[in-house]
Design an enzyme around this catalytic site. Structure first.
Site, PDB file in Angstrom:
ATOM      1  N   ARG A   1      -7.746  19.517  -1.136  1.00  0.00           N
ATOM      2  CA  ARG A   1      -6.731  18.789  -1.460  1.00  0.00           C
ATOM      3  C   ARG A   1      -6.048  19.235  -2.777  1.00  0.00           C
ATOM      4  NH1 ARG A   1      -7.463  12.629  -0.284  1.00  0.00           N
ATOM      5  NH2 ARG A   1      -8.950  12.617  -2.090  1.00  0.00           N
TER       6      ARG A   1
ATOM      7  N   LYS B   1      -2.218  14.244  -4.675  1.00  0.00           N
ATOM      8  CA  LYS B   1      -2.684  13.328  -5.622  1.00  0.00           C
ATOM      9  C   LYS B   1      -2.180  13.571  -7.115  1.00  0.00           C
ATOM     10  CE  LYS B   1      -7.018  10.933  -5.562  1.00  0.00           C
ATOM     11  NZ  LYS B   1      -6.514   9.519  -5.313  1.00  0.00           N
TER      12      LYS B   1
ATOM     13  N   GLU C   1       0.989   2.922   3.172  1.00  0.00           N
ATOM     14  CA  GLU C   1      -0.311   3.018   2.394  1.00  0.00           C
ATOM     15  C   GLU C   1      -0.707   1.661   1.650  1.00  0.00           C
ATOM     16  OE1 GLU C   1      -2.294   6.200   0.641  1.00  0.00           O
ATOM     17  OE2 GLU C   1      -0.218   7.386   0.708  1.00  0.00           O
TER      18      GLU C   1
END
Ligand code: PLP
Ligand code: COI
Length: 340
Positions: free
Chosen positions: A82, A184, A220
């Site tokens: 990721r 992220k 989210e």
């Protein structure tokens, strides 16, 4: 150990530990393995790309003491991948998976005595990748730093497995199509602080974000993914690029499938989420946190009796049992630390 830790009163907060890992790359040179050094401040140019333009990523993972008396991590290669996808999005050189995982092993090993006993919490592992070299124009930095620090943590939401009250954010969105919501990026988080603080001041644990295009689908929960359960089917927002592809989310989808549940990844509209039997959010920090109520446009909807739902509890037990090694790891997700 610098200071004694009261394992029984750990919260999700920073306790400085002994050792961190750091490596840098200059002028497009390949990454090379870094070094362990005492945990502490790092020197940085005022013109660093990360400070001026937010060219930075973070990761979050945990190491656990297990029932087998050893220390393990959970799917660290997924965090490595990721971060590589995030590096591509933010025009940074991706850290090779082997360097990432080796760094995690080294830094956890060097801080073994900071890993809480089983059931008391975990060692939170925080990798950072940033443009640390100076740059004035809006362009990629000339050099990059990859570092990892660790800190022992307890539950992310107060009360651990007790159900939390959430508020749907009506005025803010977390991410827009084509933006950076799917990685992220450090810059994704500061804009959430105001809505989160405002919700907390009103007694909510966190906010739920809806999609920026139609403001009708759940995306989210602050820094965790969303699931709801209706008639024993799990529903979770699909990955469209605006939602972070959580490793806990992915693990729950697989585990729920292996427990015989159907899981639907799709658009989760607010109305259907509010009619669900159970809801929970999940993440490395949040683990699986049952949602007791959601407030939307002034109306509070309570799930069941406000206590953790049956399927939520079953999934929590399955996930934490696997991480604590009280359950068999049929997925190959447990990554033991090499013994020295
Ligand atoms: N969503 C956001 C925005 C997050 O920051 C996180 C935390 O990493 C998650 C979801 C959950 O992801 P993971 O399960 O990989 O920790
Ligand atoms: C995580 O779950 O690891 C997170 O990154 C959540 C938060 C502390 C930002």
């Amino acid at each position: 150990m610098n200071q004694p830790v009261d394992w029984d009163s750990l919260t999700f907060s920073l306790t400085p530990t002994d050792t961190m890992y750091i490596t840098t790359t200059l002028d497009g040179a390949p990454w090379t393995p870094g070094n362990l050094q005492p945990y502490g401040d790092i020197p940085m140019s005022p013109a660093a790309g990360v400070l001026n333009y937010g060219q930075g990523l973070f990761e979050g993972m945990k190491a656990y003491t297990t029932s087998k008396g050893r220390i393990v991590c959970f799917r660290p290669e997924e965090n490595a991948r990721r971060m590589q996808r995030g590096a591509d999005r933010l025009k940074m050189p991706p850290v090779p998976e082997s360097i990432f995982v080796d760094a995690v092993e080294q830094v956890v090993n060097a801080n073994r005595h900071w890993v809480p006993p089983m059931g008391k919490g975990a060692l939170y592992i925080r990798p950072l990748l940033m443009g640390s070299g100076p740059v004035l124009g809006v362009s990629p930095a000339p050099s990059y730093t990859f570092l990892i620090y660790v800190t022992p943590v307890g539950p992310y939401f107060k009360g651990g497995m007790s159900a939390i009250d959430l508020l749907i954010s009506d005025h803010h969105h977390r991410a827009a199509p084509g933006g950076s919501g799917g990685v992220k990026a450090i810059g994704n988080y500061a804009p959430g602080m105001k809505p989160s603080k405002e919700a907390k001041a009103e007694g909510y644990a966190e906010v739920i974000y809806l999609d920026a295009e139609t403001h009708s689908h759940i995306e989210e929960v602050g820094a965790a993914n969303f699931f709801c359960v209706k008639n024993s089917v799990l529903y979770t927002p699909e990955l469209t690029g605006t939602i972070l592809p959580g490793i806990t989310r992915d693990s729950i989808i697989e585990m729920a499938g292996s427990l015989g549940y159907d899981v639907v990844e799709g658009k989760v509209d607010v109305a259907s989420a509010l009619e669900a039997d159970e809801a929970f959010c999940c993440g490395t920090a949040a683990v699986i946190s049952p949602i007791g109520s959601i407030t939307h446009e002034g109306t509070k909807v309570v799930y069941g009796d406000g206590k953790p739902g049956t399927i939520t509890t079953q999934l929590y037990d399955a996930l934490t049992g696997l991480q604590n090694e009280t359950e068999e790891d049929n997925f190959g997700w447990i990554h033991p630390l090499p013994q020295d």
